[in-house]
Design an enzyme around this catalytic site. Structure first.
Site, mmCIF file in Angstrom:
data_model
loop_
_atom_site.group_PDB
_atom_site.id
_atom_site.type_symbol
_atom_site.label_atom_id
_atom_site.label_comp_id
_atom_site.label_asym_id
_atom_site.label_seq_id
_atom_site.Cartn_x
_atom_site.Cartn_y
_atom_site.Cartn_z
ATOM 1 N N ARG A 92 0.878 -1.174 0.000
ATOM 2 C CA ARG A 92 0.000 0.000 0.000
ATOM 3 C C ARG A 92 0.912 1.220 0.000
ATOM 4 N NH1 ARG A 92 2.390 1.822 3.803
ATOM 5 N NH2 ARG A 92 0.920 3.526 3.732
ATOM 6 N N ALA A 94 0.886 5.131 -2.220
ATOM 7 C CA ALA A 94 0.708 5.447 -3.638
ATOM 8 C C ALA A 94 1.884 5.024 -4.539
ATOM 9 C CB ALA A 94 0.394 6.937 -3.792
ATOM 10 N N ASP A 139 -1.953 10.827 -2.163
ATOM 11 C CA ASP A 139 -2.357 9.789 -3.115
ATOM 12 C C ASP A 139 -2.709 10.377 -4.472
ATOM 13 O OD1 ASP A 139 -2.913 8.533 -0.329
ATOM 14 O OD2 ASP A 139 -2.762 6.908 -1.782
HETATM 15 O O1 MRU Z 1 -4.475 3.133 2.195
HETATM 16 P P1 MRU Z 1 -3.003 3.362 2.057
HETATM 17 O O2 MRU Z 1 -2.212 2.805 3.193
HETATM 18 O O3 MRU Z 1 -2.496 2.911 0.708
HETATM 19 O O4 MRU Z 1 -2.857 4.939 2.101
HETATM 20 C C1 MRU Z 1 -1.573 5.482 1.997
HETATM 21 C C2 MRU Z 1 -1.530 6.968 2.131
HETATM 22 O O5 MRU Z 1 -2.540 7.625 2.257
HETATM 23 C C3 MRU Z 1 -0.193 7.617 2.017
HETATM 24 O O6 MRU Z 1 -0.138 8.770 2.794
HETATM 25 C C4 MRU Z 1 0.073 7.998 0.543
HETATM 26 O O7 MRU Z 1 -0.163 6.900 -0.294
HETATM 27 C C5 MRU Z 1 1.426 8.500 0.331
HETATM 28 S S1 MRU Z 1 2.633 7.225 0.513
HETATM 29 C C6 MRU Z 1 4.151 7.867 0.137
#
Ligand code: MRU
Length: 346
Positions: free
Chosen positions: A51, A53, A238
């Site tokens: 997980r 982005a 994201d």
């Molecule tokens: O649901 P997730 O864990 O994939 O959400 C991740 C986030 O919201 C992070 O802050 C975002 O992807 C940035 S990661 C460098």
């Protein structure tokens, strides 16, 4: 790597399998899953094995390499049309992080440019996406750390570190760089309900790197800002729209509102692969809704009252007007506007 507080890789290409560190069982179990098919990879993204982005995008790129190998084994002359369904499958795994679609578009470009199947060309592109992400994180680390004054307490949300990226991290990369420069006294991290990316993942990364981290429940953020003189909230993204609105883990918007009230600076750190200039503003971002069971249960055990409903958006949108600075590998944007965002791409 260790000199830079960077000791972890969650995505490892190993000849013909993709090894993913299973983030659902961290920090108590460290196990890598070996994935061999685009279906397995799409499910791993959907199920939160991987997980964050940039990490999702990198994973999908390797998924295309595997998809093409399977397609060629099936029908050498028809591999391009056979992998179309795999692109769709990977694209349907999660909706909000634009890095997924960005990485798939890069891979599609390589496919389109090939006369004949060329495994090395596809693999090179996936590896390049991974390597460039790490390099971009180091660059953003430097650029963002330049804003952090000596003796700063900072607050971060979710996990934006090595686990969420190719390595080093976005917001956590800035925190690593600023700590290395001697300017961070204490990192505070939100638990980040319901997946606990803060308490499980961010805390784990920082403890391993011997960076002092203190966990809080989300509801403590306002008091923390008032009592512990937080200088900066530092988060990832994201999807960032053309006007500088930012979708990030649910709860980010809360922190931005609280920051404004308490005079705390708000920094978003994301590579340009997270910027979606095709969307005018944050209202247009598809926000993933996840299963109510994530709120009702903890580790499979029902916690909430039977009969209650749940609303479980995985992300929220912070308006550009609440953001002091967006840090990208191409430079920083202070008080983001459409014109300033456009200037990043000239
Ligand atoms: O649901 P997730 O864990 O994939 O959400 C991740 C986030 O919201 C992070 O802050 C975002 O992807 C940035 S990661 C460098």
């Amino acid at each position: 790597m260790n000199n830079h507080h960077d000791s972890l890789r969650a995505i490892i290409w190993n000849n013909d399998v993709l090894e993913l560190l299973d983030q659902r069982v961290l920090p108590h179990e460290t196990r890598y899953l070996s994935l061999r098919t685009p279906e397995e990879i799409a499910n791993a993204i959907k199920d939160m094995v991987v997980r964050g982005a940039p990490a999702i995008g990198i994973t999908a790129a390797f998924g295309v390499v595997l998809a093409a190998r399977h397609a060629v084994a099936q029908d050498q002359n028809n591999w391009k049309s056979l992998i179309k369904k795999d692109f769709q499958l990977l694209a349907a795994s999660r909706p909000t992080a634009v890095n997924l679609f960005w990485a798939l578009a890069k891979m599609q470009q390589v496919v389109d440019n090939l006369e004949n199947y060329d495994d090395a060309a596809l693999l090179n592109e996936a590896q390049r996406i991974h390597d460039v992400d790490i390099a971009d994180n180091y660059r953003m680390g430097e650029l963002g750390a330049a804003f952090i004054e000596p003796n700063s307490n900072v607050l971060t949300h979710c996990n934006t570190g090595s686990l969420a990226t190719g390595g080093y991290g976005t917001a956590l990369g800035v925190i690593r760089s600023a700590y290395r420069a001697g300017n961070i006294s204490q990192v505070f991290a939100d638990e980040t309900r319901p997946w606990m990316q803060g308490s499980r993942l961010t805390a784990w990364e920082l403890v391993q790197d011997q960076i002092p981290v203190t966990l809080i429940v989300e509801g403590a953020a306002a008091s923390l800002m008032r009592d512990k003189s937080i200088r900066w909230v530092i988060v990832g993204a994201d999807r960032i729209t053309a006007n500088g609105d930012v979708a990030n883990k649910i709860g980010t918007y809360n922190l931005a509102v609280l920051s404004k009230y308490h005079g705390v600076k708000f920094m978003v750190v994301a590579p340009t692969s997270t910027i979606d200039m095709n969307l005018a503003n944050g209202e247009m971002i598809p926000i993933e809704q996840r299963a109510p069971s994530e709120i009702f249960q903890i580790k499979g055990q029902q916690i909430s009252a039977n009969g209650a409903n749940a609303w479980n958006p995985a992300f929220d949108v912070t308006p550009a007007s609440l953001i002091d600075v967006i840090v990208t590998e191409r430079g920083v944007v202070q008080n983001p506007t459409l014109e300033k965002m456009q200037a990043l791409f000239i």
